[in-house]
Write a protein that holds these residues in place. Sequence first.
Motif, PDB file in Angstrom:
ATOM      1  N   LYS A  93      83.099  10.554  77.904  1.00  0.00           N
ATOM      2  CA  LYS A  93      83.463  11.623  76.979  1.00  0.00           C
ATOM      3  C   LYS A  93      83.522  12.947  77.730  1.00  0.00           C
ATOM      4  N   ASP A  94      84.300  13.892  77.235  1.00  0.00           N
ATOM      5  CA  ASP A  94      84.440  15.174  77.920  1.00  0.00           C
ATOM      6  C   ASP A  94      83.105  15.884  78.039  1.00  0.00           C
ATOM      7  N   SER A  95      82.260  15.715  77.038  1.00  0.00           N
ATOM      8  CA  SER A  95      80.974  16.403  77.055  1.00  0.00           C
ATOM      9  C   SER A  95      80.007  15.805  78.059  1.00  0.00           C
ATOM     10  N   ALA A  96      80.256  14.532  78.448  1.00  0.00           N
ATOM     11  CA  ALA A  96      79.334  13.857  79.377  1.00  0.00           C
ATOM     12  C   ALA A  96      79.815  13.908  80.832  1.00  0.00           C
ATOM     13  N   TYR A  97      80.987  14.476  81.085  1.00  0.00           N
ATOM     14  CA  TYR A  97      81.552  14.461  82.454  1.00  0.00           C
ATOM     15  C   TYR A  97      80.657  15.230  83.421  1.00  0.00           C
ATOM     16  N   GLU A  98      80.163  16.438  82.966  1.00  0.00           N
ATOM     17  CA  GLU A  98      79.350  17.259  83.870  1.00  0.00           C
ATOM     18  C   GLU A  98      78.005  16.603  84.184  1.00  0.00           C
ATOM     19  N   LYS A  99      77.522  15.740  83.248  1.00  0.00           N
ATOM     20  CA  LYS A  99      76.225  15.111  83.440  1.00  0.00           C
ATOM     21  C   LYS A  99      76.233  14.162  84.657  1.00  0.00           C
ATOM     22  N   TYR A 100      77.381  13.482  84.878  1.00  0.00           N
ATOM     23  CA  TYR A 100      77.476  12.486  85.957  1.00  0.00           C
ATOM     24  C   TYR A 100      78.216  13.009  87.200  1.00  0.00           C
ATOM     25  N   LYS A 101      78.487  14.293  87.204  1.00  0.00           N
ATOM     26  CA  LYS A 101      79.278  14.832  88.327  1.00  0.00           C
ATOM     27  C   LYS A 101      78.541  14.727  89.659  1.00  0.00           C
ATOM     28  N   SER A 102      77.233  14.675  89.635  1.00  0.00           N
ATOM     29  CA  SER A 102      76.460  14.586  90.883  1.00  0.00           C
ATOM     30  C   SER A 102      76.662  13.237  91.583  1.00  0.00           C
TER      31      SER A 102
END
Length: 696
Positions: A93-102
């Motif tokens: 989901k777009d909201s979860a993209y930043e969470k897994y960017k690492s």
Amino acid sequence: MADNNIKKNSGSGTPNNNKKPQGGGGKGRFNPKFNPIYVYGIIILIFIALQYFRSGGSPVETNWREVKNTMLKNGDIKKIVVVNRERAEIFLKDSAYEKYKSKFDQGFGTPSQAGPQFYFIIGSVDTFEQNLKQVQADLPEKDQVILTYETRRDIFMEVMSWILPILLLIGIWWWIFRRMSRGAGGGAGSNIFNVGKSQAKVFDKDSHVSTTFKDVAGLAEAKQEIEEIVEFLRNPGRYTKLGGKIPKGALLVGPPGTGKTLLARAVAGEANVPFFSMSGSDFVEMFVGVGASRVRDLFKQAKEKAPCIVFIDEIDAIGRARGRNPNMGSNDERENTLNQLLTEMDGFDTNSGVIILAATNRADILDRALMRAGRFDRQIHVELPDINERGEIFQVHLKPLRKGEDVDVSFLAKQTPGFSGADIANVCNEAALIAARRKKETVQKQDFLDAVDRIIGGLEKKNKIISPSEKATIAYHEAGHATVSWLLEHAHPLVKVTIVPRGKALGAAWYLPEERQITTREQMLDEVCATLGGRAAEENVFGTISSGAQNDLEKVYKTTYAMVCYFGMSDAVGNVSFYDSTGQSDYSFNKPYSEHTAELIDHEIKDLIDVQYQRARKILADNAEGHKQLAEKLLEREVIFSEDLEAIFGPRPWDPQKGPEKKIEVPMADNSENKPLTSPPTTSPKDSPKDNKESA
């Protein structure tokens, strides 16, 4: 003069490797040449880049445990796509993209926000659906994941899968033929289409040869024949006004190292016309028809530049007589090349203004059609130099040397009978190296003598371990050669004898052979007797024989065989010669004489050898004291000269310069006395020398 002592010419046609690189850049900058392979490489890189970046990046691999326990549990997955029933791609989901960017690789390969961001490999579709259903049973409705199926075909990889092997084969084919065309003499731009082109080197006004007839020492008769051809090219009116025609071809024939190629270079330097130089092996290739194609192309270029000269070195590579190929029934590419050469030299369409020069040291195997008038009108024999010509050749090769005052050119010429121009050049160079090794300021007479010994006998091996008994055997063996040759009228006069090992020989005797044009029966028998003197000395003194006479016996058999079978010097066999000068008997499976004649030949050869062996034993027995003194001097000094023999036996009775001091009784050449001569041995050697050469 020697073939291998030609100075390399660096004319205007020679590329200058020391030129500075062109361009307006800084120091050391150069502009590489354009190559089409660069374009192919750039195109392939573009295709790979498009394939890599068309989806915005590559997804990161994960596993079902992490998907189930983290992504599905937290409701971060928007949908899952099963590709080709084996790979599951995760879209966040777009909201979860930043969470897994690492977890993503920060760079060009970072997955885009549109996805997919992760993937994993599923084992079975049914099992995956069942597991997903069990996980989603406990999830709220808003976190339910959409599962879709998709079949993809990677058109690019499918096309590349069958294009790449073809490109690889084409690349290998292109590389092989490019290497072959370079090996055939082509330049950097050579390719398979130039394989049939002539590889001849052209010397004209832009690449002039500096060698002239003044650089060719000796060979007076050969130079006169060649100079006439050059003079015709310079002043044809002098001959044509009398109705004469220029010879179409001249064949230089002679032993190796006599100066055939050097004469051709002198012609190239003197003629002032285009000169095509090519080797006979340049016509022969692995492809059928390439040799004939190169012959056609060579004469096509020659006609365009006529009048000109075409030089083919070692023409026997393609000029061998047809029908002599031992590979019976096979297609010989050389015969096709020879047929084309015969047609071009004097066929239906004549070549006016094209003169053919060729060189070979095997004229006896050339095809008769190639040797006839109209193709090679002249055969110029370049023989081994005589004593006067050797002096001229020495003068040429002594110029660059810093020679001592005791160096006499006429003396060196006398010491080198049978030497070719190449051998004389080697003697001069070896003498300079020996003088430098001894840290001398000039090259002296002794250095030249040592160089001659080095070339004839081989490297001196003073550290070779020889037992005292072996050394005694060798000394008496070599003293036997020296004694018999000194006491025989027609034997070659001795120069020196040594028991210092050289090369494979444990001892050697140097002679100064007379320069004869013909040899009589008595002269040959005296030489056979002198050669057997070593074996006879061993039996007389030690009562046994050794293996040291192997080389002597080999030479004796060849000489007596030639006397009986070639020169007709046997009363029993008669005035017949079984020698075939045409070479047709090379591949024959039968002898030109009957079995009865073969037995007669064997008996005659054995009788000749036995008679001369007993003659040598008798000479040594009659002069046993002098033989012993000579052997003792050899054991003491290791080297003796003709002066030592003269001090023991006196001057040779038939020497016209010194005259006889005492009469020495010597058995005649035809003495048939075969009684064994016995003499008690003084020592009994444990081991016999394995190899003992007599160098003439």
